[in-house]
Scaffold this motif. Structure first.
Motif, PDB file in Angstrom:
ATOM      1  N   ALA A 116       0.813  -1.216   0.000  1.00  0.00           N
ATOM      2  CA  ALA A 116       0.000   0.000   0.000  1.00  0.00           C
ATOM      3  C   ALA A 116       0.849   1.270   0.000  1.00  0.00           C
ATOM      4  N   ASP A 117       2.000   1.236   0.675  1.00  0.00           N
ATOM      5  CA  ASP A 117       2.823   2.443   0.771  1.00  0.00           C
ATOM      6  C   ASP A 117       3.409   2.863  -0.567  1.00  0.00           C
ATOM      7  N   VAL A 118       3.450   1.955  -1.540  1.00  0.00           N
ATOM      8  CA  VAL A 118       3.898   2.277  -2.891  1.00  0.00           C
ATOM      9  C   VAL A 118       2.701   2.519  -3.805  1.00  0.00           C
ATOM     10  N   ALA A 119       1.698   1.650  -3.710  1.00  0.00           N
ATOM     11  CA  ALA A 119       0.573   1.691  -4.647  1.00  0.00           C
ATOM     12  C   ALA A 119      -0.304   2.918  -4.486  1.00  0.00           C
ATOM     13  N   LEU A 120      -0.648   3.265  -3.257  1.00  0.00           N
ATOM     14  CA  LEU A 120      -1.631   4.334  -3.050  1.00  0.00           C
ATOM     15  C   LEU A 120      -1.104   5.710  -3.472  1.00  0.00           C
ATOM     16  N   PRO A 121       0.157   6.068  -3.164  1.00  0.00           N
ATOM     17  CA  PRO A 121       0.667   7.343  -3.694  1.00  0.00           C
ATOM     18  C   PRO A 121       0.740   7.358  -5.221  1.00  0.00           C
ATOM     19  N   LEU A 122       1.029   6.206  -5.823  1.00  0.00           N
ATOM     20  CA  LEU A 122       1.058   6.124  -7.278  1.00  0.00           C
ATOM     21  C   LEU A 122      -0.317   6.433  -7.854  1.00  0.00           C
ATOM     22  N   LEU A 123      -1.352   5.818  -7.291  1.00  0.00           N
ATOM     23  CA  LEU A 123      -2.710   6.078  -7.766  1.00  0.00           C
ATOM     24  C   LEU A 123      -3.107   7.529  -7.519  1.00  0.00           C
ATOM     25  N   GLU A 124      -2.713   8.056  -6.377  1.00  0.00           N
ATOM     26  CA  GLU A 124      -3.036   9.450  -6.055  1.00  0.00           C
ATOM     27  C   GLU A 124      -2.415  10.404  -7.071  1.00  0.00           C
ATOM     28  N   SER A 125      -1.208  10.076  -7.541  1.00  0.00           N
ATOM     29  CA  SER A 125      -0.536  10.941  -8.517  1.00  0.00           C
ATOM     30  C   SER A 125      -1.278  10.995  -9.841  1.00  0.00           C
ATOM     31  N   LEU A 126      -2.073   9.948 -10.122  1.00  0.00           N
ATOM     32  CA  LEU A 126      -2.857   9.902 -11.347  1.00  0.00           C
ATOM     33  C   LEU A 126      -4.261  10.457 -11.156  1.00  0.00           C
ATOM     34  N   GLY A 127      -4.626  10.732  -9.901  1.00  0.00           N
ATOM     35  CA  GLY A 127      -5.987  11.166  -9.615  1.00  0.00           C
ATOM     36  C   GLY A 127      -6.977  10.018  -9.603  1.00  0.00           C
ATOM     37  N   VAL A 140      -6.597  -3.492  -4.229  1.00  0.00           N
ATOM     38  CA  VAL A 140      -6.048  -4.528  -3.348  1.00  0.00           C
ATOM     39  C   VAL A 140      -4.541  -4.560  -3.529  1.00  0.00           C
ATOM     40  N   THR A 141      -3.812  -4.350  -2.446  1.00  0.00           N
ATOM     41  CA  THR A 141      -2.354  -4.366  -2.484  1.00  0.00           C
ATOM     42  C   THR A 141      -1.825  -5.678  -1.915  1.00  0.00           C
ATOM     43  N   SER A 142      -0.577  -5.970  -2.208  1.00  0.00           N
ATOM     44  CA  SER A 142      -0.020  -7.284  -1.866  1.00  0.00           C
ATOM     45  C   SER A 142       0.061  -7.526  -0.364  1.00  0.00           C
ATOM     46  N   ASP A 143       0.129  -6.448   0.420  1.00  0.00           N
ATOM     47  CA  ASP A 143       0.243  -6.631   1.864  1.00  0.00           C
ATOM     48  C   ASP A 143      -1.109  -6.858   2.548  1.00  0.00           C
ATOM     49  N   GLU A 144      -2.189  -6.930   1.764  1.00  0.00           N
ATOM     50  CA  GLU A 144      -3.508  -7.225   2.324  1.00  0.00           C
ATOM     51  C   GLU A 144      -3.813  -8.720   2.360  1.00  0.00           C
ATOM     52  N   VAL A 145      -2.984  -9.513   1.697  1.00  0.00           N
ATOM     53  CA  VAL A 145      -3.308 -10.929   1.517  1.00  0.00           C
ATOM     54  C   VAL A 145      -2.139 -11.806   1.973  1.00  0.00           C
ATOM     55  N   PRO A 146      -2.398 -13.095   2.275  1.00  0.00           N
ATOM     56  CA  PRO A 146      -1.328 -13.984   2.744  1.00  0.00           C
ATOM     57  C   PRO A 146      -0.237 -14.211   1.714  1.00  0.00           C
ATOM     58  N   ARG A 147      -0.616 -14.262   0.428  1.00  0.00           N
ATOM     59  CA  ARG A 147       0.358 -14.445  -0.652  1.00  0.00           C
ATOM     60  C   ARG A 147      -0.096 -13.651  -1.855  1.00  0.00           C
ATOM     61  N   GLY A 148       0.872 -13.151  -2.599  1.00  0.00           N
ATOM     62  CA  GLY A 148       0.558 -12.451  -3.832  1.00  0.00           C
ATOM     63  C   GLY A 148       0.356 -13.421  -4.982  1.00  0.00           C
ATOM     64  N   ARG A 149       0.279 -12.889  -6.196  1.00  0.00           N
ATOM     65  CA  ARG A 149       0.148 -13.729  -7.377  1.00  0.00           C
ATOM     66  C   ARG A 149       1.313 -14.721  -7.465  1.00  0.00           C
ATOM     67  N   PRO A 150       1.064 -15.917  -7.995  1.00  0.00           N
ATOM     68  CA  PRO A 150      -0.114 -16.392  -8.712  1.00  0.00           C
ATOM     69  C   PRO A 150      -1.237 -16.918  -7.821  1.00  0.00           C
ATOM     70  N   ALA A 151      -1.126 -16.754  -6.504  1.00  0.00           N
ATOM     71  CA  ALA A 151      -2.234 -17.139  -5.633  1.00  0.00           C
ATOM     72  C   ALA A 151      -3.459 -16.286  -5.981  1.00  0.00           C
ATOM     73  N   PRO A 152      -4.658 -16.794  -5.754  1.00  0.00           N
ATOM     74  CA  PRO A 152      -5.878 -16.089  -6.145  1.00  0.00           C
ATOM     75  C   PRO A 152      -6.367 -15.072  -5.134  1.00  0.00           C
TER      76      PRO A 152
END
Length: 229
Positions: A116-127, A140-152
């Motif tokens: 989230a600390d990388v993703a949310l400022p990136l999205l904010e920069s785009l509006g 949904v950011t990777s730190d919200e879930v037990p495992r990232g892709r390719p997990a579902p």
């Protein structure tokens, strides 16, 4: 009928000019190991801490949690500098495609291998944002879930956030192999590869998919063909 469209961020909806690829390579190579370009591409789209750990091991290193965290900070710093020099922007017509899907009643979620600390400022920069007046229904950011892709799990979390119950009514789109694998592992009704990342049509078509398209601009048309299914 498609009820939810789940998109990857970098390389799928956002053009960050290859900065993630370069930042990940830099974070691994500064540990003193070499990075095979094939391995690097394989781990694109995954949780970045997992990617750093795996790529250091593949290069012959023996990472521990402290090293991974240190190199993740190196990754973040490199990415910040890259974005300051050349700001990310929407992939051509991506914002219009998201708007069109939502106008049809299809919810839109973004998932990412960023925390989230990388993703949310990136999205904010785009509006780009969720909530009232925003253009997204969930992120949904990777730190919200037990495992990232390719997990579902990120797709399932997007379903949870948007109140989507039937995974067969979910469309998943991304530019990497793990995007396709995550969609397949989730049981998504439509799994789409897009050619706005580093992979060719031939490379993406080697993996389970429903369609391979030039970009997300083509997705409203695909969603339309699913309307009566």
């Amino acid at each position: 009928m498609i009820e939810l469209a789940v998109f990857d961020m970098a390389g799928t909806t956002i053009d960050e000019h290859g900065a993630v690829y370069d930042a990940l390579r830099h974070a691994v190579e500064t540990t003193g190991v070499a990075v095979d370009p094939v391995d690097l591409q394989t781990w694109m789209g995954t949780d970045k801490r997992e990617a750093i750990d795996a790529l250091v091991r593949l290069g012959g290193g023996a990472p521990d949690a402290e090293l991974v965290e240190r190199q993740y900070e190196t990754f973040r710093a490199y990415l910040r500098e890259s974005y300051a020099k050349q700001p990310p922007e929407p992939i051509a017509h991506a914002d219009k495609a998201l708007e069109e899907l939502r106008a049809r009643g299809i919810k839109v979620a973004l998932t990412t291998g960023f925390s989230a600390d990388v993703a949310l400022p990136l999205l904010e920069s785009l509006g780009w944002s969720t909530g009232e007046g925003g253009n997204l229904d969930a992120v949904v950011t990777s730190d919200e879930v037990p495992r990232g892709r390719p997990a579902p799990y990120m797709i399932q979390r997007a379903m949870e956030k948007t109140g989507t119950v039937d995974v067969r009514r979910v469309l998943v789109a991304g530019d990497t192999v793990v995007d396709l694998e995550a969609g397949f592992n989730a049981g998504a009704g439509v799994v789409v590869g897009v050619l706005t990342g580093q992979l060719t049509r031939e490379q993406l078509e080697l993996h389970p998919h429903t369609y391979v398209l030039d970009g997300v601009a083509d997705l409203p048309g695909i969603a339309e063909t699913q309307a009566d299914d």
